[in-house]
Design an enzyme around this catalytic site. Structure first.
Site, PDB file in Angstrom:
ATOM      1  N   CYS A   1      57.393  60.175  20.861  1.00 27.18           N
ATOM      2  CA  CYS A   1      57.235  61.447  20.158  1.00 27.18           C
ATOM      3  C   CYS A   1      56.667  61.198  18.757  1.00 27.18           C
ATOM      4  O   CYS A   1      56.746  60.099  18.226  1.00 27.18           O
ATOM      5  CB  CYS A   1      58.599  62.125  20.094  1.00 27.18           C
ATOM      6  SG  CYS A   1      58.706  63.584  19.071  1.00 27.18           S
TER       7      CYS A   1
ATOM      8  N   THR B   1      57.755  62.012  15.958  1.00 25.15           N
ATOM      9  CA  THR B   1      58.753  61.624  14.960  1.00 25.15           C
ATOM     10  C   THR B   1      58.905  60.103  14.919  1.00 25.15           C
ATOM     11  O   THR B   1      59.077  59.511  13.851  1.00 25.15           O
ATOM     12  CB  THR B   1      60.100  62.307  15.270  1.00 25.15           C
ATOM     13  OG1 THR B   1      59.839  63.694  15.481  1.00 25.15           O
ATOM     14  CG2 THR B   1      61.074  62.155  14.129  1.00 25.15           C
TER      15      THR B   1
ATOM     16  N   HIS C   1      63.939  58.388  20.659  1.00 29.41           N
ATOM     17  CA  HIS C   1      65.003  59.404  20.646  1.00 29.41           C
ATOM     18  C   HIS C   1      64.859  60.380  21.808  1.00 29.41           C
ATOM     19  O   HIS C   1      65.480  61.437  21.796  1.00 29.41           O
ATOM     20  CB  HIS C   1      64.974  60.159  19.311  1.00 29.41           C
ATOM     21  CG  HIS C   1      63.708  60.911  19.086  1.00 29.41           C
ATOM     22  ND1 HIS C   1      62.561  60.294  18.649  1.00 29.41           N
ATOM     23  CD2 HIS C   1      63.388  62.213  19.277  1.00 29.41           C
ATOM     24  CE1 HIS C   1      61.599  61.193  18.564  1.00 29.41           C
ATOM     25  NE2 HIS C   1      62.066  62.367  18.965  1.00 29.41           N
ATOM     26  N   GLU C   2      64.027  60.047  22.814  1.00 29.29           N
ATOM     27  CA  GLU C   2      63.777  60.994  23.907  1.00 29.29           C
ATOM     28  C   GLU C   2      64.019  60.265  25.229  1.00 29.29           C
ATOM     29  O   GLU C   2      63.086  59.957  25.958  1.00 29.29           O
ATOM     30  CB  GLU C   2      62.322  61.500  23.785  1.00 29.29           C
ATOM     31  CG  GLU C   2      62.035  62.745  24.567  1.00 29.29           C
ATOM     32  CD  GLU C   2      60.609  63.249  24.339  1.00 29.29           C
ATOM     33  OE1 GLU C   2      60.436  64.242  23.620  1.00 29.29           O
ATOM     34  OE2 GLU C   2      59.668  62.643  24.878  1.00 29.29           O
TER      35      GLU C   2
ATOM     36  N   CYS D   1      79.898  67.688  18.353  1.00 23.39           N
ATOM     37  CA  CYS D   1      81.293  67.210  18.360  1.00 23.39           C
ATOM     38  C   CYS D   1      82.266  68.302  18.767  1.00 23.39           C
ATOM     39  O   CYS D   1      83.372  68.031  19.195  1.00 23.39           O
ATOM     40  CB  CYS D   1      81.674  66.632  16.997  1.00 23.39           C
ATOM     41  SG  CYS D   1      82.035  67.885  15.736  1.00 23.39           S
TER      42      CYS D   1
ATOM     43  N   CYS E   1      83.579  70.025  14.116  1.00 23.07           N
ATOM     44  CA  CYS E   1      83.273  70.123  12.685  1.00 23.07           C
ATOM     45  C   CYS E   1      83.032  71.594  12.316  1.00 23.07           C
ATOM     46  O   CYS E   1      82.881  72.452  13.189  1.00 23.07           O
ATOM     47  CB  CYS E   1      82.045  69.272  12.334  1.00 23.07           C
ATOM     48  SG  CYS E   1      80.464  69.917  12.932  1.00 23.07           S
TER      49      CYS E   1
ATOM     50  N   CYS F   1      79.832  72.964  14.037  1.00 23.88           N
ATOM     51  CA  CYS F   1      79.998  73.289  15.459  1.00 23.88           C
ATOM     52  C   CYS F   1      80.892  74.522  15.626  1.00 23.88           C
ATOM     53  O   CYS F   1      80.569  75.425  16.403  1.00 23.88           O
ATOM     54  CB  CYS F   1      80.619  72.106  16.210  1.00 23.88           C
ATOM     55  SG  CYS F   1      79.474  70.756  16.539  1.00 23.88           S
TER      56      CYS F   1
ATOM     57  N   CYS G   1      75.407  69.866  14.059  1.00 23.71           N
ATOM     58  CA  CYS G   1      76.678  69.143  13.963  1.00 23.71           C
ATOM     59  C   CYS G   1      76.579  68.066  12.886  1.00 23.71           C
ATOM     60  O   CYS G   1      75.619  67.310  12.836  1.00 23.71           O
ATOM     61  CB  CYS G   1      76.999  68.499  15.311  1.00 23.71           C
ATOM     62  SG  CYS G   1      78.453  67.431  15.294  1.00 23.71           S
TER      63      CYS G   1
ATOM     64  N   ARG H   1      76.593  62.606  10.712  1.00 24.75           N
ATOM     65  CA  ARG H   1      75.322  62.735   9.998  1.00 24.75           C
ATOM     66  C   ARG H   1      75.097  61.583   9.000  1.00 24.75           C
ATOM     67  O   ARG H   1      74.017  60.993   8.937  1.00 24.75           O
ATOM     68  CB  ARG H   1      75.322  64.091   9.283  1.00 24.75           C
ATOM     69  CG  ARG H   1      74.076  64.499   8.573  1.00 24.75           C
ATOM     70  CD  ARG H   1      72.881  64.609   9.473  1.00 24.75           C
ATOM     71  NE  ARG H   1      71.808  63.827   8.895  1.00 24.75           N
ATOM     72  CZ  ARG H   1      70.860  63.181   9.574  1.00 24.75           C
ATOM     73  NH1 ARG H   1      70.834  63.231  10.880  1.00 24.75           N
ATOM     74  NH2 ARG H   1      69.959  62.502   8.964  1.00 24.75           N
TER      75      ARG H   1
ATOM     76  N   CYS I   1      64.026  65.740  23.757  1.00 22.09           N
ATOM     77  CA  CYS I   1      63.428  66.233  22.508  1.00 22.09           C
ATOM     78  C   CYS I   1      62.453  67.387  22.768  1.00 22.09           C
ATOM     79  O   CYS I   1      62.791  68.539  22.548  1.00 22.09           O
ATOM     80  CB  CYS I   1      62.754  65.116  21.713  1.00 22.09           C
ATOM     81  SG  CYS I   1      62.012  65.700  20.174  1.00 22.09           S
TER      82      CYS I   1
HETATM   83  N1  APR Z   1      44.789  74.157  13.760  1.00 18.64           N
HETATM   84  C1  APR Z   1      45.129  74.391  15.050  1.00 18.64           C
HETATM   85  N2  APR Z   1      45.637  73.452  15.866  1.00 18.64           N
HETATM   86  C2  APR Z   1      45.821  72.218  15.363  1.00 18.64           C
HETATM   87  C3  APR Z   1      45.503  71.900  14.017  1.00 18.64           C
HETATM   88  C4  APR Z   1      44.954  72.938  13.207  1.00 18.64           C
HETATM   89  N3  APR Z   1      44.630  72.733  11.955  1.00 18.64           N
HETATM   90  N4  APR Z   1      45.804  70.600  13.817  1.00 18.64           N
HETATM   91  C5  APR Z   1      46.297  70.130  14.974  1.00 18.64           C
HETATM   92  N5  APR Z   1      46.296  71.090  15.915  1.00 18.64           N
HETATM   93  C6  APR Z   1      46.752  70.994  17.300  1.00 18.64           C
HETATM   94  C7  APR Z   1      46.315  69.728  18.018  1.00 18.64           C
HETATM   95  O1  APR Z   1      45.033  69.873  18.593  1.00 18.64           O
HETATM   96  C8  APR Z   1      47.394  69.565  19.085  1.00 18.64           C
HETATM   97  O2  APR Z   1      47.052  70.196  20.300  1.00 18.64           O
HETATM   98  O3  APR Z   1      48.163  70.923  17.307  1.00 18.64           O
HETATM   99  C9  APR Z   1      48.607  70.262  18.487  1.00 18.64           C
HETATM  100  C10 APR Z   1      49.739  69.300  18.102  1.00 18.64           C
HETATM  101  O4  APR Z   1      50.238  68.772  19.264  1.00 18.64           O
HETATM  102  P1  APR Z   1      50.801  67.288  19.396  1.00 18.64           P
HETATM  103  O5  APR Z   1      49.939  66.363  18.626  1.00 18.64           O
HETATM  104  O6  APR Z   1      51.048  67.036  20.846  1.00 18.64           O
HETATM  105  O7  APR Z   1      52.196  67.369  18.615  1.00 18.64           O
HETATM  106  P2  APR Z   1      53.625  67.811  19.162  1.00 18.64           P
HETATM  107  O8  APR Z   1      54.267  66.697  19.890  1.00 18.64           O
HETATM  108  O9  APR Z   1      53.498  69.116  19.870  1.00 18.64           O
HETATM  109  O10 APR Z   1      54.403  68.004  17.799  1.00 18.64           O
HETATM  110  C11 APR Z   1      54.004  68.968  16.856  1.00 18.64           C
HETATM  111  O11 APR Z   1      56.228  69.083  15.979  1.00 18.64           O
HETATM  112  O12 APR Z   1      57.938  67.600  16.394  1.00 18.64           O
HETATM  113  C12 APR Z   1      56.980  67.990  15.508  1.00 18.64           C
HETATM  114  O13 APR Z   1      56.479  65.985  14.326  1.00 18.64           O
HETATM  115  C13 APR Z   1      56.004  66.880  15.293  1.00 18.64           C
HETATM  116  O14 APR Z   1      55.077  67.964  13.486  1.00 18.64           O
HETATM  117  C14 APR Z   1      54.840  67.650  14.836  1.00 18.64           C
HETATM  118  C15 APR Z   1      54.875  68.921  15.648  1.00 18.64           C
HETATM  119 ZN    ZN Z   2      80.105  69.051  15.078  1.00 22.10          ZN
END
Ligand code: APR
Ligand code: ZN
Length: 369
Positions: A40, A42, A62-63, A92, A95, A98, A106, A110, A169
């Site tokens: 992911c 993150t 984390h997934e 939990c 807390c 929760c 939760c 943390r 996730c």
């Molecule tokens: N305008 C429109 N679409 C955009 C732009 C923009 N300026 N910039 C990026 N995108 C689109 C990309 O083309 C892509 O399809 O946003 C999408 C992002 O998708 P992923 O890269 O697969 O990211 P994703 O896993 O969905 O996570 C998105 O959520 O969890 C958070 O950290 C992660 O901040 C991230 C967000």
């Molecule tokens: Zn809790």
């Protein structure tokens, strides 16, 4: 015991797949054999070194999904053989957070989780006596990991690990944002910014609850087909819109979106997502994670005139309660995960999985052990 793990030794450097040491579970902890894990953004953010809370060396990830191997003293809700999904947001049930029933955040573990340690302040991972940090309380980039009991959702045993790991996730974050945070109702018009691993799950959540128009905004036209398969009704490429994007979206939704979701992590788009909402009631939910230190802005009049700005983490889901239900939805064919997992590869190819994610090709890569 010896375990196979992808170790993040330094920011910005490839992960090293090698054998490290894992200590068994202590009181309140559970040893889990991880069978599959998603990769992911993150994880990539922390690996890049931009995450101010990132710690090295660490086992990221984390997934995941796996099987309980051994339980520590006092563990009552799980037994060896149970199938589980690790929870970076634990539950939990004890807390203040929760018990409030108003949040899924939760706080029971943390402080230590943020320090890359188990709740008693130590790590179970090491290499030649040197401490290796846990990550998000989960560390799924290892074939065995130790987690607190409260950070594990027990799931049904017929669910395939290499699919349901994504519920740990992305799936829950997207669908949960619709169901738990926005509470989108049937007939609503929705705008989703970003059709990636999160946004596509927002779309299938909107489809599930019977939304009317489901409008997706993305600069990558290759995301359109899969989004339509999941329920998208209109695709908007901002680069092809003449004039103002917000005005275009307001027109498409006959006055503004009832709900909008920012699934990219871009503060400029967060503003557009808010401002394309309907006057008087439109709700915009921030799902994407912006860089540390970034700030959002809009004119207060946007809120004075009834638009609402919200955010969500892990889709507002209470993991031990909600994750098993989402696994059921997948097994009952109510949600599509198979089409979103575009690559499956062995953990040895983890650096390739990160490259794939950065390339924007495919949606999710799952690693197996
Ligand atoms: N305008 C429109 N679409 C955009 C732009 C923009 N300026 N910039 C990026 N995108 C689109 C990309 O083309 C892509 O399809 O946003 C999408 C992002 O998708 P992923 O890269 O697969 O990211 P994703 O896993 O969905 O996570 C998105 O959520 O969890 C958070 O950290 C992660 O901040 C991230 C967000
Ligand atoms: Zn809790």
């Amino acid at each position: 015991m010896d375990v196979k793990a992808a170790v993040a030794y330094e920011p910005g450097k490839p992960l090293v797949v090698e054998t490290i040491h894992l200590e068994g579970p202590q009181a309140g902890e559970v040893l889990v054999e991880i069978k599959a894990t998603g990769v992911c953004h993150t994880d990539a953010y922390t690996l890049s070194g931009k995450d101010p809370e990132g710690l090295f060396p660490a086992i990221l990830g984390h997934e995941g999904a796996g099987i309980v191997v051994e339980i520590g003293a006092g563990v009552t809700s799980l037994k060896p053989g149970d199938h589980v999904i690790p929870l970076y947001t634990p539950e939990c049930r004890n807390c203040a957070y929760c018990l409030s029933q108003k949040t899924n955040l939760c706080q029971a573990i943390r402080a230590t989780q943020g320090k890359g340690l188990m709740p008693n302040g130590s790590s179970r991972f090491s290499k030649n006596g040197t401490l290796i940090h846990h990550y998000m309380g989960t560390s799924t980039f290892a074939n065995y990991t130790v987690l607190p009991e409260i950070a594990l959702a027990k799931i049904r045993e017929d669910a395939p690990f290499d699919k349901v790991c994504y519920i740990g996730c992305g799936v829950t974050t997207g669908i949960g944002a619709v169901i738990n945070t926005a509470k989108v109702e049937a007939g609503a018009n929705v705008v989703v910014f970003g059709l990636g691993g999160i946004g596509l799950n927002v779309i299938q959540g909107c489809c599930m609850v019977g939304a009317n128009k489901i409008i997706g905004v993305d600069i990558n036209p290759s995301k359109k087909a899969l989004a339509e398969k999941l329920g998208l009704t209109h695709f908007v490429n901002p680069q092809e819109v003449e004039g103002d994007l917000v005005a275009h979206l307001v027109e498409l939704t006959d006055g503004g979106a009832d709900y909008s979701f920012e699934c990219i992590g871009n503060v400029n788009l967060m503003r557009q997502a808010l401002e394309c909402c309907h006057k008087g009631w439109g709700v915009s939910v921030i799902v994407g994670v912006a860089e540390a230190g970034a700030e959002i802005s809009t004119r207060p009049f946007q809120l004075v005139t009834g638009r609402v700005w919200k955010g969500t983490a892990f889709g507002g889901a209470r993991g031990r309660t909600d994750v098993p239900k989402i696994v059921d939805w997948y097994m009952d064919g109510k949600i599509n995960i198979d089409d979103l997992i575009t690559n499956v590869m062995p953990i040895e190819q983890i650096n390739q999985a990160f490259d794939l994610m950065h390339s924007g090709k495919g949606i999710r890569t799952v690693l197996t052990f």
